[in-house]
Design an enzyme around this catalytic site. Structure first.
Site, PDB file in Angstrom:
ATOM      1  N   ASP A 166      29.498   9.343  33.254  1.00 55.92           N
ATOM      2  CA  ASP A 166      28.102   8.909  33.387  1.00 55.92           C
ATOM      3  C   ASP A 166      27.769   7.752  32.452  1.00 55.92           C
ATOM      4  O   ASP A 166      28.517   7.430  31.531  1.00 55.92           O
ATOM      5  CB  ASP A 166      27.168  10.067  33.028  1.00 55.92           C
ATOM      6  CG  ASP A 166      27.110  10.298  31.514  1.00 55.92           C
ATOM      7  OD1 ASP A 166      28.198  10.355  30.888  1.00 55.92           O
ATOM      8  OD2 ASP A 166      26.011  10.388  30.962  1.00 55.92           O
ATOM      9  N   GLU A 181      41.112  15.463  30.080  1.00 56.92           N
ATOM     10  CA  GLU A 181      40.012  14.578  29.661  1.00 56.92           C
ATOM     11  C   GLU A 181      39.684  13.583  30.773  1.00 56.92           C
ATOM     12  O   GLU A 181      40.556  13.223  31.571  1.00 56.92           O
ATOM     13  CB  GLU A 181      40.448  13.773  28.422  1.00 56.92           C
ATOM     14  CG  GLU A 181      39.902  14.263  27.105  1.00 56.92           C
ATOM     15  CD  GLU A 181      38.454  13.888  26.866  1.00 56.92           C
ATOM     16  OE1 GLU A 181      37.711  13.690  27.853  1.00 56.92           O
ATOM     17  OE2 GLU A 181      38.062  13.790  25.698  1.00 56.92           O
ATOM     18  N   LYS A 203      41.477   3.653  27.660  1.00 56.45           N
ATOM     19  CA  LYS A 203      41.153   2.286  27.219  1.00 56.45           C
ATOM     20  C   LYS A 203      42.237   1.885  26.215  1.00 56.45           C
ATOM     21  O   LYS A 203      42.115   2.130  25.013  1.00 56.45           O
ATOM     22  CB  LYS A 203      39.767   2.246  26.582  1.00 56.45           C
ATOM     23  CG  LYS A 203      38.643   2.460  27.568  1.00 56.45           C
ATOM     24  CD  LYS A 203      37.286   2.230  26.929  1.00 56.45           C
ATOM     25  CE  LYS A 203      36.187   2.616  27.889  1.00 56.45           C
ATOM     26  NZ  LYS A 203      34.845   2.544  27.267  1.00 56.45           N
ATOM     27  N   ASP A 242      39.122   6.726  24.627  1.00 52.71           N
ATOM     28  CA  ASP A 242      38.710   5.396  24.158  1.00 52.71           C
ATOM     29  C   ASP A 242      39.334   5.181  22.774  1.00 52.71           C
ATOM     30  O   ASP A 242      40.477   4.722  22.656  1.00 52.71           O
ATOM     31  CB  ASP A 242      37.180   5.363  24.152  1.00 52.71           C
ATOM     32  CG  ASP A 242      36.578   4.041  23.734  1.00 52.71           C
ATOM     33  OD1 ASP A 242      37.325   3.139  23.332  1.00 52.71           O
ATOM     34  OD2 ASP A 242      35.340   3.901  23.799  1.00 52.71           O
ATOM     35  N   THR A 243      38.643   5.580  21.712  1.00 52.66           N
ATOM     36  CA  THR A 243      39.214   5.438  20.362  1.00 52.66           C
ATOM     37  C   THR A 243      40.276   6.497  20.079  1.00 52.66           C
ATOM     38  O   THR A 243      41.076   6.339  19.157  1.00 52.66           O
ATOM     39  CB  THR A 243      38.115   5.597  19.297  1.00 52.66           C
ATOM     40  OG1 THR A 243      37.573   6.925  19.388  1.00 52.66           O
ATOM     41  CG2 THR A 243      37.007   4.570  19.479  1.00 52.66           C
ATOM     42  N   GLY A 244      40.234   7.604  20.809  1.00 59.70           N
ATOM     43  CA  GLY A 244      41.157   8.720  20.558  1.00 59.70           C
ATOM     44  C   GLY A 244      40.574   9.768  19.628  1.00 59.70           C
ATOM     45  O   GLY A 244      41.165  10.830  19.433  1.00 59.70           O
ATOM     46  N   ASN A 245      39.402   9.495  19.048  1.00 55.34           N
ATOM     47  CA  ASN A 245      38.820  10.439  18.088  1.00 55.34           C
ATOM     48  C   ASN A 245      38.520  11.798  18.712  1.00 55.34           C
ATOM     49  O   ASN A 245      38.772  12.837  18.100  1.00 55.34           O
ATOM     50  CB  ASN A 245      37.530   9.856  17.484  1.00 55.34           C
ATOM     51  CG  ASN A 245      37.829   8.789  16.454  1.00 55.34           C
ATOM     52  OD1 ASN A 245      38.639   8.986  15.556  1.00 55.34           O
ATOM     53  ND2 ASN A 245      37.193   7.640  16.583  1.00 55.34           N
ATOM     54  N   LEU A 290      39.885  13.258  21.423  1.00 57.73           N
ATOM     55  CA  LEU A 290      41.108  13.990  21.760  1.00 57.73           C
ATOM     56  C   LEU A 290      41.792  14.514  20.499  1.00 57.73           C
ATOM     57  O   LEU A 290      42.262  15.654  20.458  1.00 57.73           O
ATOM     58  CB  LEU A 290      42.047  13.071  22.548  1.00 57.73           C
ATOM     59  CG  LEU A 290      43.210  13.754  23.242  1.00 57.73           C
ATOM     60  CD1 LEU A 290      42.728  14.868  24.170  1.00 57.73           C
ATOM     61  CD2 LEU A 290      44.026  12.745  24.041  1.00 57.73           C
ATOM     62  N   ARG A 312      27.409  10.183  37.817  1.00 65.19           N
ATOM     63  CA  ARG A 312      28.543  11.098  37.668  1.00 65.19           C
ATOM     64  C   ARG A 312      29.186  11.440  39.011  1.00 65.19           C
ATOM     65  O   ARG A 312      30.367  11.728  39.085  1.00 65.19           O
ATOM     66  CB  ARG A 312      28.090  12.438  37.058  1.00 65.19           C
ATOM     67  CG  ARG A 312      27.985  12.429  35.567  1.00 65.19           C
ATOM     68  CD  ARG A 312      27.902  13.867  35.059  1.00 65.19           C
ATOM     69  NE  ARG A 312      27.313  13.910  33.737  1.00 65.19           N
ATOM     70  CZ  ARG A 312      27.955  13.650  32.609  1.00 65.19           C
ATOM     71  NH1 ARG A 312      29.215  13.308  32.630  1.00 65.19           N
ATOM     72  NH2 ARG A 312      27.342  13.720  31.442  1.00 65.19           N
TER      73      ARG A 312
HETATM   74  P1  5GP Z   1      36.805   8.495  22.090  1.00 60.34           P
HETATM   75  O1  5GP Z   1      36.523   9.643  21.160  1.00 60.34           O
HETATM   76  O2  5GP Z   1      38.212   8.457  22.585  1.00 60.34           O
HETATM   77  O3  5GP Z   1      36.351   7.177  21.509  1.00 60.34           O
HETATM   78  O4  5GP Z   1      35.844   8.654  23.306  1.00 60.34           O
HETATM   79  C1  5GP Z   1      36.008   9.656  24.195  1.00 60.34           C
HETATM   80  C2  5GP Z   1      34.695  10.039  24.815  1.00 60.34           C
HETATM   81  O5  5GP Z   1      33.752   8.953  24.850  1.00 60.34           O
HETATM   82  C3  5GP Z   1      34.952  10.403  26.240  1.00 60.34           C
HETATM   83  O6  5GP Z   1      35.264  11.778  26.363  1.00 60.34           O
HETATM   84  C4  5GP Z   1      33.661  10.037  26.905  1.00 60.34           C
HETATM   85  O7  5GP Z   1      32.750  11.104  26.772  1.00 60.34           O
HETATM   86  C5  5GP Z   1      33.139   8.879  26.104  1.00 60.34           C
HETATM   87  N1  5GP Z   1      33.482   7.582  26.706  1.00 60.34           N
HETATM   88  C6  5GP Z   1      34.266   6.610  26.163  1.00 60.34           C
HETATM   89  N2  5GP Z   1      34.304   5.538  26.966  1.00 60.34           N
HETATM   90  C7  5GP Z   1      33.557   5.838  28.060  1.00 60.34           C
HETATM   91  C8  5GP Z   1      33.214   5.113  29.248  1.00 60.34           C
HETATM   92  O8  5GP Z   1      33.619   3.965  29.503  1.00 60.34           O
HETATM   93  N3  5GP Z   1      32.396   5.757  30.130  1.00 60.34           N
HETATM   94  C9  5GP Z   1      31.910   7.013  29.897  1.00 60.34           C
HETATM   95  N4  5GP Z   1      31.122   7.537  30.817  1.00 60.34           N
HETATM   96  N5  5GP Z   1      32.224   7.715  28.798  1.00 60.34           N
HETATM   97  C10 5GP Z   1      33.035   7.143  27.873  1.00 60.34           C
END
Ligand code: 5GP
Length: 176
Positions: A158, A98, A130, A102-105, A107, A164
């Site tokens: 991006d 990956e 994060k 961020d939140t882990g959702n 993954l 990117r």
């Molecule tokens: P999660 O599901 O863990 O909240 O977020 C994961 C996805 O959100 C990442 O694969 C990515 O696509 C997007 N994302 C979360 N934070 C960022 C960030 O700071 N920059 C970018 N470009 N994408 C992010």
């Protein structure tokens, strides 16, 4: 690419050095276990996957998976599968690669999808984490860098499809 480049958060040199460390650890951990299938999460992980995969010393193959979030801009939403892996990963060692957790959702969702294909094992690797933002408890085996709650771009990541291809990680202020 815009002329106004985002300020640097993690330099190209630091990214490359950290990938060397991760590749060495992963190579040690998977040594003697046969092939590891690296599954890159599109689009953001494509550059990280390219660099990481070329530095491993264990047999490896490459797959891609694509997901999207129903949220818009920088807001996360429900995760949806856009493209599943093409190859057969049943009975294989899988490493999800990956760009950022961020939140882990995302993954968590990916692990669920990939488990349904019956791999021998699933591990997870992310360039960026994060750390304070977890909403679900998901184990990450290999982390490049922990960062704060900010929107980052570059090295595959991006904002609205911009930046990117920057060689470094920068931060931007989302407008939504
Ligand atoms: P999660 O599901 O863990 O909240 O977020 C994961 C996805 O959100 C990442 O694969 C990515 O696509 C997007 N994302 C979360 N934070 C960022 C960030 O700071 N920059 C970018 N470009 N994408 C992010």
């Amino acid at each position: 690419m815009s002329d106004n480049l985002p300020p640097e958060l993690i330099s190209e040199e630091d990214i490359q050095a950290r990938i060397n460390d991760l590749a060495a650890r992963i190579s040690t951990d998977y040594a003697g276990q046969g092939e590891v299938v690296l599954i890159g999460v599109l689009k953001g992980a494509f550059i990280f996957l390219a660099d990481l995969s070329r530095r491993l010393t264990v047999p490896r193959s490459i797959e891609f998976i694509a997901v999207s979030s129903y949220g818009s801009g920088s807001k996360s939403g429900a995760v949806r599968l856009v493209m599943d892996v093409r190859g057969n990963i049943e009975g294989k060692h899988v490493l999800i690669v990956e760009d950022i957790v961020d939140t882990g959702n995302t993954l968590n969702y990916l692990i669920g999808i990939l488990k349904s294909h019956g791999p021998a094992s699933i591990k997870t690797c992310t360039l960026l984490h994060k750390a304070g933002c977890a909403e679900v408890d998901v184990e990450i085996d290999y982390v490049g860098f922990g960062i704060g709650d900010e929107w980052v771009v570059g090295y595959g990541l991006d904002y609205a499809e911009q930046n990117r291809t920057l060689p470094y990680i920068g931060n931007v202020t989302p407008t939504d």
